[in-house]
Design a protein around this motif. Structure first.
Motif, PDB file in Angstrom:
ATOM      1  N   SER A 170       0.842  -1.192   0.000  1.00 10.83           N
ATOM      2  CA  SER A 170       0.000   0.000   0.000  1.00 10.83           C
ATOM      3  C   SER A 170       0.881   1.246   0.000  1.00 10.83           C
ATOM      4  CB  SER A 170      -0.898  -0.016   1.230  1.00 10.83           C
ATOM      5  OG  SER A 170      -1.704   1.136   1.275  1.00 10.83           O
ATOM      6  N   TRP A 186      -4.624  -0.912  -1.525  1.00 15.41           N
ATOM      7  CA  TRP A 186      -4.822  -2.163  -0.762  1.00 15.41           C
ATOM      8  C   TRP A 186      -4.275  -3.323  -1.564  1.00 15.41           C
ATOM      9  CZ3 TRP A 186      -7.955  -6.607  -1.542  1.00 15.41           C
ATOM     10  CH2 TRP A 186      -8.158  -7.420  -0.419  1.00 15.41           C
ATOM     11  N   LEU A 291     -13.457  -3.402  -7.088  1.00 14.12           N
ATOM     12  CA  LEU A 291     -14.104  -3.817  -5.842  1.00 14.12           C
ATOM     13  C   LEU A 291     -15.625  -3.766  -5.982  1.00 14.12           C
ATOM     14  CD1 LEU A 291     -11.688  -1.931  -3.437  1.00 14.12           C
ATOM     15  CD2 LEU A 291     -11.726  -4.397  -3.917  1.00 14.12           C
ATOM     16  N   MET A 296     -16.521  -8.257  -3.370  1.00 17.01           N
ATOM     17  CA  MET A 296     -16.654  -7.941  -1.947  1.00 17.01           C
ATOM     18  C   MET A 296     -17.313  -9.080  -1.179  1.00 17.01           C
ATOM     19  SD  MET A 296     -15.273  -4.995  -1.386  1.00 17.01           S
ATOM     20  CE  MET A 296     -15.967  -4.500   0.192  1.00 17.01           C
ATOM     21  N   ASP A 303     -11.527  -8.514   5.703  1.00 16.29           N
ATOM     22  CA  ASP A 303     -11.059  -7.800   4.510  1.00 16.29           C
ATOM     23  C   ASP A 303     -12.141  -6.877   3.966  1.00 16.29           C
ATOM     24  OD1 ASP A 303      -8.531  -8.983   4.495  1.00 16.29           O
ATOM     25  OD2 ASP A 303      -9.276 -10.736   3.423  1.00 16.29           O
ATOM     26  N   ARG A 304     -13.373  -7.350   3.955  1.00 13.77           N
ATOM     27  CA  ARG A 304     -14.467  -6.544   3.423  1.00 13.77           C
ATOM     28  C   ARG A 304     -14.666  -5.281   4.261  1.00 13.77           C
ATOM     29  NH1 ARG A 304     -17.581 -10.311   2.981  1.00 13.77           N
ATOM     30  NH2 ARG A 304     -18.791 -10.155   4.893  1.00 13.77           N
ATOM     31  N   LEU A 307     -11.836  -2.745   3.653  1.00  9.26           N
ATOM     32  CA  LEU A 307     -11.978  -2.040   2.380  1.00  9.26           C
ATOM     33  C   LEU A 307     -13.072  -0.982   2.447  1.00  9.26           C
ATOM     34  CD1 LEU A 307     -11.530  -5.031  -0.075  1.00  9.26           C
ATOM     35  CD2 LEU A 307     -10.106  -2.985   0.026  1.00  9.26           C
ATOM     36  N   ASN A 322     -14.461   1.233  -5.935  1.00 10.65           N
ATOM     37  CA  ASN A 322     -13.497   2.035  -6.689  1.00 10.65           C
ATOM     38  C   ASN A 322     -13.835   2.062  -8.178  1.00 10.65           C
ATOM     39  OD1 ASN A 322     -12.887  -0.627  -7.222  1.00 10.65           O
ATOM     40  ND2 ASN A 322     -10.672  -0.323  -7.212  1.00 10.65           N
TER      41      ASN A 322
END
Length: 369
Positions: A170, A186, A291, A296, A303-304, A307, A322
């Motif tokens: 990152s 990410w 994403l 997702m 992780d979800r 983000l 994004n």
């Protein structure tokens, strides 16, 4: 696990008994725009089981609009469907809550069910049902190739030259086709066993030069749904008329592009930028991670949530965190259809003129035939 799903908003009113006993092609269904959803199943094994034997350990994760939160579900039946728009046939699974009455004579539209597939279905298209099987068991790996990933060692172009994807973190800059140097927001890696994975879900190997002259410069290994630029940048411009992003597994009918059969495990790396970007991997143009809802829902909860904190919540239903996509995204079916049409136009006249030369046809034409 994430699935492409059709809800009960369909025209299919046949009973399970009808589907089992009537001739192939007797029944069909369609659905209206907006009926597609993803949902996640939590299970303690690798198989989405039929409800005979009764599997109490596979449940729906919360926030599904089709099933009750934490309801026990089963894949009761599968059948092939053929769309009337000319796309290839594929398999659909009929999924019920296990609490649903097991009445084979009740119209399916009156039951709580979903039609599940890893092939997106199109509103307004009629799907004819054939080759039904009352055993709906399916490996979750059939639906596990949804995340865009690179294999270890893939060289990503940066302002300081190519770098192995596993070394990117990152904040590191990568070169993009549309916006110049852009920071990675990410990145993530995970090991993926391949022993029980079906052929369509195995990694795709794109040999050097398979997409165009020196494209890629070295062999490239990506996940099946990883999209590559076609119709531009010198990549398959003789096949695709305009720039688009095509899933790697849709290109496996082409020479020197194939699913890898021998590997038993692979480490995948994926990374996302502020926007969906076209980056350079092993010298060819492909995508960063978009994403969207399917990606997702396929990630772990931690992780979800990370983000969603990093990118913010999606601005609209089914929008990517994004997004939008950097180019039009072709489905597997539409990309394969364009390839088939190209070879049909290019080689059918030659085949008629000299039928005896079949053995000398290019390998691509032999695949098409």
């Amino acid at each position: 696990m994430a699935f492409a799903v059709l809800s009960v908003n369909t025209t299919l009113s046949a009973t399970m008994e009808d589907l089992w006993t009537d001739p192939a092609g007797t029944h069909s269904f369609s659905f209206s725009s907006g009926a597609e959803e993803t949902f996640r199943v939590i299970d303690d094994d690798a198989v989405f089981n039929d409800n005979d034997p009764f599997d109490n350990n596979q449940v729906v994760a919360p926030q599904s609009t089709i099933f009750t939160d934490n309801a026990k579900v089963a894949s009761r039946q599968r059948f092939d469907v053929t769309p009337d728009n000319g796309d290839p046939s594929f398999t659909v699974y009929v999924v019920f809550e296990n609490t649903t009455s097991n009445d084979d004579y009740t119209p399916i539209n009156m039951l709580d069910y979903a039609l599940v597939s890893d092939t997106p279905m199109i509103a307004g298209v009629n799907y004819s049902i054939s080759n039904q099987n009352s055993n709906g068991n399916v490996n979750y790996s059939n639906f596990s190739d949804l995340v865009v990933c690179y294999a270890l060692g893939t060289l990503i172009e940066t302002p300081d030259g190519p770098r192995p994807v596993e070394t990117l973190r990152s904040g590191d800059l990568v070169m993009t086709a549309d916006h110049g140097p852009q920071p990675i927001r990410w990145s993530h890696s995970h090991d993926h066993p391949l022993d029980a994975v079906d052929d369509e879900s195995k990694p795709v190997l794109i040999k050097a030069g398979a997409l165009g002259h020196n494209l890629p410069t070295d062999d490239l290994i990506v996940s099946p749904q990883h999209r590559l630029l076609v119709g531009g940048g010198g990549q398959l411009q003789e096949i695709f008329a305009s720039e688009a992003l095509a899933p790697a597994k849709s290109l496996t009918s082409l020479p020197r592009i194939r699913h890898m059969q021998g590997k038993t495990r692979i480490t995948w790396i994926h990374f996302a930028c502020d926007r969906h970007e076209i980056v350079t991997a092993n010298g060819c143009l492909s995508e960063s991670l978009l994403l969207g809802p399917v990606v997702m829902n396929g990630l772990e909860d931690t992780d979800r949530k990370a983000l969603q904190i990093l990118f913010g919540m999606a601005t609209a239903h089914k929008a990517a965190l994004n997004g939008p996509p950097a180019r039009d995204c072709l489905s597997v079916c539409s990309a394969r259809s364009e390839i088939a049409e190209h070879f049909k136009r290019a080689y059918q006249p030659m085949a008629w003129k000299n039928r005896k030369s079949a053995q000398s046809r290019p390998a691509a034409m032999r695949r098409y035939a």
